[in-house]
Write an enzyme that holds these catalytic residues in place. Structure first.
Site, PDB file in Angstrom:
ATOM      1  CE  LYS A 169      12.141   1.392   0.340  1.00  0.00           C
ATOM      2  NZ  LYS A 169      12.455   1.049  -1.048  1.00  0.00           N
ATOM      3  CB  THR A 189       8.300   2.256   1.927  1.00  0.00           C
ATOM      4  OG1 THR A 189       8.898   1.136   1.077  1.00  0.00           O
ATOM      5  CG2 THR A 189       9.330   3.101   2.648  1.00  0.00           C
ATOM      6  CG  LEU A 202      -1.791  -1.183   1.302  1.00  0.00           C
ATOM      7  CD1 LEU A 202      -2.242  -1.727   2.663  1.00  0.00           C
ATOM      8  CD2 LEU A 202      -3.093  -1.081   0.229  1.00  0.00           C
ATOM      9  N   PRO A 203       0.106   2.302  -0.322  1.00  0.00           N
ATOM     10  CG  PRO A 203      -0.821   3.940  -1.538  1.00  0.00           C
ATOM     11  CD  PRO A 203      -0.983   2.633  -0.790  1.00  0.00           C
ATOM     12  CE  LYS A 262       6.604   6.208   1.146  1.00  0.00           C
ATOM     13  NZ  LYS A 262       5.597   4.955   0.835  1.00  0.00           N
TER      14      LYS A 262
HETATM   15  P1  NAD Z   1       0.956   2.744  -6.043  1.00  0.00           P
HETATM   16  O1  NAD Z   1       0.268   3.954  -5.584  1.00  0.00           O
HETATM   17  O2  NAD Z   1       1.011   2.429  -7.494  1.00  0.00           O
HETATM   18  O3  NAD Z   1      -0.146   1.478  -5.415  1.00  0.00           O
HETATM   19  C1  NAD Z   1      -0.979   1.164  -4.163  1.00  0.00           C
HETATM   20  C2  NAD Z   1      -2.339   0.597  -4.503  1.00  0.00           C
HETATM   21  O4  NAD Z   1      -2.661   0.480  -3.326  1.00  0.00           O
HETATM   22  C3  NAD Z   1      -3.000   1.157  -5.498  1.00  0.00           C
HETATM   23  O5  NAD Z   1      -3.548   0.378  -6.207  1.00  0.00           O
HETATM   24  C4  NAD Z   1      -4.141   1.579  -4.503  1.00  0.00           C
HETATM   25  O6  NAD Z   1      -5.492   1.555  -5.209  1.00  0.00           O
HETATM   26  C5  NAD Z   1      -4.066   0.707  -3.352  1.00  0.00           C
HETATM   27  N1  NAD Z   1      -4.807   0.960  -2.145  1.00  0.00           N
HETATM   28  C6  NAD Z   1      -4.677   2.401  -1.588  1.00  0.00           C
HETATM   29  N2  NAD Z   1      -5.510   2.232  -0.234  1.00  0.00           N
HETATM   30  C7  NAD Z   1      -5.937   0.819  -0.248  1.00  0.00           C
HETATM   31  C8  NAD Z   1      -6.938   0.156   0.788  1.00  0.00           C
HETATM   32  N3  NAD Z   1      -7.376   0.948   1.713  1.00  0.00           N
HETATM   33  N4  NAD Z   1      -7.323  -0.867   0.409  1.00  0.00           N
HETATM   34  C9  NAD Z   1      -6.844  -1.664  -0.874  1.00  0.00           C
HETATM   35  N5  NAD Z   1      -6.136  -0.949  -1.792  1.00  0.00           N
HETATM   36  C10 NAD Z   1      -5.646   0.081  -1.524  1.00  0.00           C
HETATM   37  O7  NAD Z   1       1.965   2.496  -5.223  1.00  0.00           O
HETATM   38  P2  NAD Z   1       3.368   1.423  -5.440  1.00  0.00           P
HETATM   39  O8  NAD Z   1       4.377   2.334  -6.285  1.00  0.00           O
HETATM   40  O9  NAD Z   1       2.960   0.148  -6.059  1.00  0.00           O
HETATM   41  O10 NAD Z   1       3.967   1.581  -3.939  1.00  0.00           O
HETATM   42  C11 NAD Z   1       3.547   0.806  -2.793  1.00  0.00           C
HETATM   43  C12 NAD Z   1       4.794   0.855  -1.730  1.00  0.00           C
HETATM   44  O11 NAD Z   1       5.749   0.266  -2.331  1.00  0.00           O
HETATM   45  C13 NAD Z   1       4.989   2.205  -1.396  1.00  0.00           C
HETATM   46  O12 NAD Z   1       4.849   2.206   0.173  1.00  0.00           O
HETATM   47  C14 NAD Z   1       6.214   2.559  -2.138  1.00  0.00           C
HETATM   48  O13 NAD Z   1       6.843   3.480  -1.236  1.00  0.00           O
HETATM   49  C15 NAD Z   1       6.860   1.283  -2.011  1.00  0.00           C
HETATM   50  N6  NAD Z   1       7.963   1.126  -3.062  1.00  0.00           N
HETATM   51  C16 NAD Z   1       7.634   1.544  -4.357  1.00  0.00           C
HETATM   52  C17 NAD Z   1       8.637   1.388  -5.317  1.00  0.00           C
HETATM   53  C18 NAD Z   1       8.358   1.993  -6.826  1.00  0.00           C
HETATM   54  O14 NAD Z   1       9.235   2.019  -7.553  1.00  0.00           O
HETATM   55  N7  NAD Z   1       7.112   2.386  -7.027  1.00  0.00           N
HETATM   56  C19 NAD Z   1       9.811   0.967  -5.126  1.00  0.00           C
HETATM   57  C20 NAD Z   1      10.111   0.206  -3.705  1.00  0.00           C
HETATM   58  C21 NAD Z   1       9.079   0.636  -2.919  1.00  0.00           C
END
Ligand code: NAD
Length: 296
Positions: A171, A96, A65-66, A246
Protein backbone atom coordinates in the site's frame (compact mmCIF):
# COMPACT_ATOMS: atom_id res chain seq x y z
CA UNK A 1 -26.08 -13.73 8.21
CA UNK A 2 -22.94 -13.38 10.34
CA UNK A 3 -22.24 -11.17 13.33
CA UNK A 4 -19.48 -8.72 12.45
CA UNK A 5 -17.84 -6.12 14.71
CA UNK A 6 -16.67 -2.89 13.08
CA UNK A 7 -14.51 -0.42 15.02
CA UNK A 8 -13.61 3.03 13.64
CA UNK A 9 -16.51 4.63 11.78
CA UNK A 10 -14.90 7.64 10.10
CA UNK A 11 -14.81 8.67 6.44
CA UNK A 12 -13.95 5.13 5.36
CA UNK A 13 -15.23 2.85 8.13
CA UNK A 14 -18.80 4.15 8.14
CA UNK A 15 -19.59 3.46 4.44
CA UNK A 16 -17.75 0.12 4.63
CA UNK A 17 -19.85 -0.96 7.63
CA UNK A 18 -23.04 0.24 5.91
CA UNK A 19 -22.26 -2.00 2.93
CA UNK A 20 -21.92 -5.02 5.25
CA UNK A 21 -25.35 -4.21 6.72
CA UNK A 22 -26.86 -3.83 3.23
CA UNK A 23 -25.51 -7.30 2.41
CA UNK A 24 -27.56 -8.68 5.32
CA UNK A 25 -24.97 -9.05 8.10
CA UNK A 26 -25.54 -8.14 11.76
CA UNK A 27 -23.19 -5.31 12.70
CA UNK A 28 -21.87 -4.48 16.18
CA UNK A 29 -20.10 -1.14 16.07
CA UNK A 30 -17.93 1.12 18.18
CA UNK A 31 -16.22 4.49 17.69
CA UNK A 32 -14.79 6.84 20.32
CA UNK A 33 -17.01 9.51 18.77
CA UNK A 34 -20.55 8.70 19.87
CA UNK A 35 -21.99 10.84 17.02
CA UNK A 36 -20.37 8.68 14.34
CA UNK A 37 -22.38 5.64 15.50
CA UNK A 38 -25.82 7.28 14.99
CA UNK A 39 -26.12 6.60 11.25
CA UNK A 40 -25.10 2.99 11.77
CA UNK A 41 -27.75 2.54 14.48
CA UNK A 42 -30.37 3.95 12.12
CA UNK A 43 -29.28 1.40 9.54
CA UNK A 44 -29.80 -1.41 12.08
CA UNK A 45 -26.40 -1.84 13.77
CA UNK A 46 -26.00 -2.33 17.54
CA UNK A 47 -23.61 0.18 19.08
CA UNK A 48 -21.53 -0.34 22.23
CA UNK A 49 -19.64 1.83 24.69
CA UNK A 50 -16.25 0.15 24.24
CA UNK A 51 -14.40 -1.81 21.57
CA UNK A 52 -14.09 -4.81 23.93
CA UNK A 53 -17.89 -5.01 24.33
CA UNK A 54 -18.53 -4.61 20.61
CA UNK A 55 -16.65 -7.81 19.69
CA UNK A 56 -18.64 -10.20 21.89
CA UNK A 57 -20.06 -13.00 19.78
CA UNK A 58 -18.52 -11.62 16.56
CA UNK A 59 -17.22 -14.06 13.96
CA UNK A 60 -15.00 -11.42 12.38
CA UNK A 61 -13.74 -8.03 13.57
CA UNK A 62 -12.86 -5.14 11.25
CA UNK A 63 -10.93 -2.07 12.38
CA UNK A 64 -10.53 1.15 10.33
CA UNK A 65 -8.54 3.58 12.46
CA UNK A 66 -6.38 6.64 11.68
CA UNK A 67 -2.80 5.55 12.47
CA UNK A 68 -0.49 3.04 14.21
CA UNK A 69 -0.98 4.41 17.73
CA UNK A 70 -4.78 4.09 17.51
CA UNK A 71 -4.51 0.51 16.23
CA UNK A 72 -2.12 -0.45 19.05
CA UNK A 73 -4.44 1.20 21.57
CA UNK A 74 -7.45 -0.78 20.32
CA UNK A 75 -5.73 -4.19 20.05
CA UNK A 76 -3.24 -4.22 22.95
CA UNK A 77 -3.50 -4.03 26.75
CA UNK A 78 -5.80 -5.77 29.22
CA UNK A 79 -8.95 -4.40 27.51
CA UNK A 80 -7.57 -4.68 23.97
CA UNK A 81 -9.18 -6.78 21.27
CA UNK A 82 -6.47 -9.45 21.44
CA UNK A 83 -7.74 -10.23 24.95
CA UNK A 84 -11.41 -9.46 24.38
CA UNK A 85 -12.26 -11.56 21.31
CA UNK A 86 -13.51 -15.12 21.53
CA UNK A 87 -11.35 -18.01 20.23
CA UNK A 88 -11.71 -18.46 16.47
CA UNK A 89 -12.53 -14.81 15.76
CA UNK A 90 -10.86 -13.45 12.63
CA UNK A 91 -9.21 -10.03 13.00
CA UNK A 92 -8.91 -7.73 9.96
CA UNK A 93 -7.27 -4.33 10.29
CA UNK A 94 -7.95 -2.11 7.25
CA UNK A 95 -6.09 0.97 8.57
CA UNK A 96 -2.95 2.21 6.78
CA UNK A 97 -0.22 1.87 9.42
CA UNK A 98 3.44 0.87 9.89
CA UNK A 99 4.11 -2.61 8.52
CA UNK A 100 6.12 -3.36 11.68
CA UNK A 101 3.05 -2.72 13.86
CA UNK A 102 0.91 -5.02 11.68
CA UNK A 103 3.57 -7.77 11.96
CA UNK A 104 3.85 -7.31 15.70
CA UNK A 105 0.07 -7.48 16.25
CA UNK A 106 -0.27 -10.53 13.97
CA UNK A 107 2.44 -12.29 16.02
CA UNK A 108 0.67 -11.45 19.28
CA UNK A 109 -2.60 -12.69 17.79
CA UNK A 110 -0.95 -15.95 16.67
CA UNK A 111 0.32 -16.50 20.24
CA UNK A 112 -3.33 -16.43 21.32
CA UNK A 113 -4.32 -18.78 18.48
CA UNK A 114 -6.01 -15.99 16.50
CA UNK A 115 -5.59 -15.12 12.83
CA UNK A 116 -5.03 -11.48 11.96
CA UNK A 117 -4.79 -9.82 8.54
CA UNK A 118 -3.56 -6.38 7.54
CA UNK A 119 -5.89 -5.28 4.73
CA UNK A 120 -5.31 -1.59 3.89
CA UNK A 121 -7.43 -0.23 1.08
CA UNK A 122 -7.14 1.87 -2.04
CA UNK A 123 -10.10 3.64 -3.64
CA UNK A 124 -10.89 6.45 -1.21
CA UNK A 125 -14.22 7.49 0.23
CA UNK A 126 -16.00 7.14 -3.14
CA UNK A 127 -14.79 3.53 -3.40
CA UNK A 128 -15.83 2.86 0.21
CA UNK A 129 -19.36 4.14 -0.47
CA UNK A 130 -19.69 2.29 -3.79
CA UNK A 131 -18.24 -0.97 -2.44
CA UNK A 132 -15.45 -0.87 -5.03
CA UNK A 133 -12.36 -0.69 -2.81
CA UNK A 134 -9.15 -2.56 -3.55
CA UNK A 135 -7.97 -4.60 -0.53
CA UNK A 136 -4.22 -5.22 -0.28
CA UNK A 137 -3.86 -8.06 2.17
CA UNK A 138 -0.99 -9.37 4.27
CA UNK A 139 -1.24 -12.57 6.35
CA UNK A 140 -2.00 -16.28 6.04
CA UNK A 141 -3.78 -17.39 2.83
CA UNK A 142 -6.28 -19.45 4.84
CA UNK A 143 -7.32 -16.42 6.88
CA UNK A 144 -7.69 -14.39 3.69
CA UNK A 145 -10.08 -17.01 2.28
CA UNK A 146 -12.14 -16.72 5.48
CA UNK A 147 -12.22 -12.91 5.09
CA UNK A 148 -12.79 -12.87 1.31
CA UNK A 149 -16.63 -13.02 1.29
CA UNK A 150 -16.76 -9.90 3.50
CA UNK A 151 -14.00 -8.09 1.60
CA UNK A 152 -15.84 -8.75 -1.67
CA UNK A 153 -18.91 -6.98 -0.29
CA UNK A 154 -16.84 -3.84 0.43
CA UNK A 155 -14.50 -4.03 -2.56
CA UNK A 156 -14.10 -5.26 -6.09
CA UNK A 157 -10.44 -6.36 -5.98
CA UNK A 158 -8.65 -8.39 -3.30
CA UNK A 159 -4.88 -8.95 -3.56
CA UNK A 160 -2.74 -11.21 -1.39
CA UNK A 161 0.54 -9.27 -1.08
CA UNK A 162 2.29 -11.83 1.17
CA UNK A 163 2.76 -12.53 4.87
CA UNK A 164 1.78 -10.26 7.77
CA UNK A 165 2.71 -6.62 7.09
CA UNK A 166 3.02 -7.18 3.32
CA UNK A 167 -0.32 -5.46 2.69
CA UNK A 168 1.00 -2.32 4.38
CA UNK A 169 4.27 -2.39 2.42
CA UNK A 170 2.44 -2.76 -0.92
CA UNK A 171 0.00 0.00 0.00
CA UNK A 172 2.73 2.54 0.87
CA UNK A 173 4.75 1.64 -2.27
CA UNK A 174 1.64 2.51 -4.30
CA UNK A 175 0.94 5.71 -2.39
CA UNK A 176 4.58 6.85 -2.55
CA UNK A 177 4.40 6.50 -6.34
CA UNK A 178 1.05 8.32 -6.38
CA UNK A 179 2.51 11.24 -4.39
CA UNK A 180 5.47 11.47 -6.77
CA UNK A 181 3.22 11.25 -9.86
CA UNK A 182 0.90 13.97 -8.63
CA UNK A 183 3.80 16.33 -7.85
CA UNK A 184 5.42 15.56 -11.22
CA UNK A 185 2.17 16.09 -13.10
CA UNK A 186 1.63 19.43 -11.32
CA UNK A 187 5.19 20.49 -12.18
CA UNK A 188 4.74 19.65 -15.88
CA UNK A 189 1.33 21.35 -16.19
CA UNK A 190 2.57 24.48 -14.40
CA UNK A 191 5.62 24.68 -16.67
CA UNK A 192 3.42 24.44 -19.76
CA UNK A 193 0.94 27.00 -18.43
CA UNK A 194 3.77 29.42 -17.59
CA UNK A 195 4.61 29.30 -21.30
CA UNK A 196 1.03 30.05 -22.27
CA UNK A 197 -0.17 26.51 -22.97
CA UNK A 198 -3.78 25.60 -22.15
CA UNK A 199 -3.55 22.99 -19.31
CA UNK A 200 -6.53 21.15 -20.85
CA UNK A 201 -4.74 20.80 -24.20
CA UNK A 202 -1.44 19.90 -22.51
CA UNK A 203 -3.22 17.24 -20.40
CA UNK A 204 -4.75 15.73 -23.58
CA UNK A 205 -1.29 15.65 -25.20
CA UNK A 206 0.30 13.97 -22.15
CA UNK A 207 -2.59 11.48 -21.94
CA UNK A 208 -1.70 10.26 -25.47
CA UNK A 209 2.07 10.48 -24.99
CA UNK A 210 4.77 8.76 -22.95
CA UNK A 211 4.19 10.91 -19.83
CA UNK A 212 0.65 9.55 -19.40
CA UNK A 213 -0.37 8.64 -15.86
CA UNK A 214 -3.34 8.30 -13.50
CA UNK A 215 -3.07 11.91 -12.28
CA UNK A 216 -3.30 13.46 -15.75
CA UNK A 217 -5.97 11.07 -17.01
CA UNK A 218 -8.30 10.55 -14.04
CA UNK A 219 -7.49 13.01 -11.24
CA UNK A 220 -6.12 16.08 -12.98
CA UNK A 221 -4.73 18.66 -10.48
CA UNK A 222 -5.48 21.69 -12.70
CA UNK A 223 -8.85 23.33 -11.85
CA UNK A 224 -11.44 22.95 -14.60
CA UNK A 225 -9.65 20.29 -16.65
CA UNK A 226 -11.84 17.55 -15.14
CA UNK A 227 -15.24 18.63 -13.78
CA UNK A 228 -15.40 15.71 -11.32
CA UNK A 229 -11.86 15.97 -9.92
CA UNK A 230 -11.28 17.66 -6.51
CA UNK A 231 -9.27 20.38 -8.35
CA UNK A 232 -12.54 21.58 -9.92
CA UNK A 233 -14.23 22.00 -6.49
CA UNK A 234 -11.43 23.95 -4.81
CA UNK A 235 -9.73 20.70 -3.74
CA UNK A 236 -12.55 19.80 -1.31
CA UNK A 237 -13.10 16.11 -0.47
CA UNK A 238 -10.92 13.43 -2.03
CA UNK A 239 -7.70 12.25 -0.34
CA UNK A 240 -6.37 14.85 2.09
CA UNK A 241 -2.85 16.29 1.96
CA UNK A 242 -2.42 15.27 5.63
CA UNK A 243 -3.16 11.61 4.76
CA UNK A 244 -0.75 11.67 1.80
CA UNK A 245 1.88 13.17 4.10
CA UNK A 246 1.25 10.38 6.62
CA UNK A 247 1.68 7.71 3.92
CA UNK A 248 4.87 9.29 2.58
CA UNK A 249 6.19 9.34 6.16
CA UNK A 250 5.40 5.61 6.44
CA UNK A 251 7.29 5.05 3.15
CA UNK A 252 10.29 6.97 4.49
CA UNK A 253 10.25 4.97 7.75
CA UNK A 254 10.04 1.73 5.77
CA UNK A 255 12.96 2.80 3.56
CA UNK A 256 15.12 3.68 6.57
CA UNK A 257 14.34 0.31 8.17
CA UNK A 258 15.62 -1.62 5.12
CA UNK A 259 18.40 0.85 4.13
CA UNK A 260 16.53 1.43 0.86
CA UNK A 261 17.08 4.56 -1.23
CA UNK A 262 13.84 6.46 -1.97
CA UNK A 263 15.11 9.91 -3.01
CA UNK A 264 11.98 10.84 -4.98
CA UNK A 265 9.68 9.58 -2.24
CA UNK A 266 11.57 11.63 0.34
CA UNK A 267 11.50 14.72 -1.90
CA UNK A 268 7.76 14.24 -2.39
CA UNK A 269 7.32 13.93 1.41
CA UNK A 270 9.11 17.26 1.85
CA UNK A 271 6.98 18.93 -0.85
CA UNK A 272 3.73 17.77 0.79
CA UNK A 273 5.06 18.78 4.24
CA UNK A 274 5.80 22.27 2.93
CA UNK A 275 2.39 22.43 1.27
CA UNK A 276 0.63 21.24 4.46
CA UNK A 277 2.55 23.80 6.53
CA UNK A 278 1.15 26.52 4.28
CA UNK A 279 -2.35 25.70 5.54
CA UNK A 280 -3.35 23.14 2.91
CA UNK A 281 -3.40 19.94 4.96
CA UNK A 282 -7.21 19.53 4.74
CA UNK A 283 -7.31 20.06 0.97
CA UNK A 284 -7.10 17.14 -1.46
CA UNK A 285 -3.48 16.17 -2.16
CA UNK A 286 -3.75 17.28 -5.82
CA UNK A 287 -3.68 20.84 -4.42
CA UNK A 288 0.13 20.34 -4.43
CA UNK A 289 -0.27 22.14 -7.79
CA UNK A 290 -0.47 25.39 -5.78
CA UNK A 291 3.21 25.02 -4.92
CA UNK A 292 4.08 25.29 -8.62
CA UNK A 293 1.45 27.48 -10.16
CA UNK A 294 2.50 30.99 -11.22
CA UNK A 295 0.35 33.63 -9.59
CA UNK A 296 0.06 35.61 -12.84
P1 NAD B 1 -11.12 9.06 9.99
O1 NAD B 1 -10.26 9.90 10.88
O2 NAD B 1 -12.22 9.71 9.22
O3 NAD B 1 -11.78 7.86 10.83
C1 NAD B 1 -11.15 7.19 11.87
C2 NAD B 1 -12.19 6.88 12.94
O4 NAD B 1 -11.56 6.14 13.98
C3 NAD B 1 -12.79 8.13 13.57
O5 NAD B 1 -14.21 8.07 13.51
C4 NAD B 1 -12.29 8.10 15.01
O6 NAD B 1 -13.21 8.65 15.95
C5 NAD B 1 -12.11 6.59 15.22
N1 NAD B 1 -11.21 6.26 16.30
C6 NAD B 1 -10.01 6.81 16.63
N2 NAD B 1 -9.49 6.20 17.70
C7 NAD B 1 -10.37 5.23 18.06
C8 NAD B 1 -10.39 4.25 19.11
N3 NAD B 1 -9.39 4.16 19.98
N4 NAD B 1 -11.46 3.43 19.18
C9 NAD B 1 -12.47 3.51 18.28
N5 NAD B 1 -12.51 4.43 17.30
C10 NAD B 1 -11.47 5.27 17.18
O7 NAD B 1 -10.10 8.31 8.99
P2 NAD B 1 -10.46 7.63 7.58
O8 NAD B 1 -10.36 8.65 6.50
O9 NAD B 1 -11.71 6.82 7.75
O10 NAD B 1 -9.18 6.68 7.39
C11 NAD B 1 -9.03 5.49 8.15
C12 NAD B 1 -7.78 4.78 7.65
O11 NAD B 1 -7.94 4.48 6.24
C13 NAD B 1 -6.49 5.59 7.77
O12 NAD B 1 -5.45 4.76 8.16
C14 NAD B 1 -6.28 6.14 6.35
O13 NAD B 1 -4.91 6.39 6.06
C15 NAD B 1 -6.83 5.01 5.51
N6 NAD B 1 -7.33 5.43 4.19
C16 NAD B 1 -8.09 6.54 4.04
C17 NAD B 1 -8.54 6.92 2.78
C18 NAD B 1 -9.38 8.16 2.57
O14 NAD B 1 -9.57 8.57 1.42
N7 NAD B 1 -9.91 8.78 3.64
C19 NAD B 1 -8.22 6.13 1.66
C20 NAD B 1 -7.48 4.95 1.84
C21 NAD B 1 -7.03 4.62 3.12
Amino acid sequence: MDTIAFIGLGHMGKPMALNLIKAGHALQVYDVLESSMAELRQAGARSFSSSAESVRGARVVFTMLPASEHVRQVYEGPHGLLQAVEPGTLLVDCSTIEAQVSQDLAAQAAQRGLAMLDAPVSGGTAGAAAGTLTFIVGGEAQALEQARPYLEIMGKAVFHAGKAGAGQVAKICNNMLLGILMAGTSEALALGAAHGLDPQVLSSIIARSSGRNWATELYNPWPGVMPDAPASREYEGGFGTALMLKDLGLATDAAVRQHSATPLGELARNLYALHAAQGNEKLDFSSILKLYRNRS
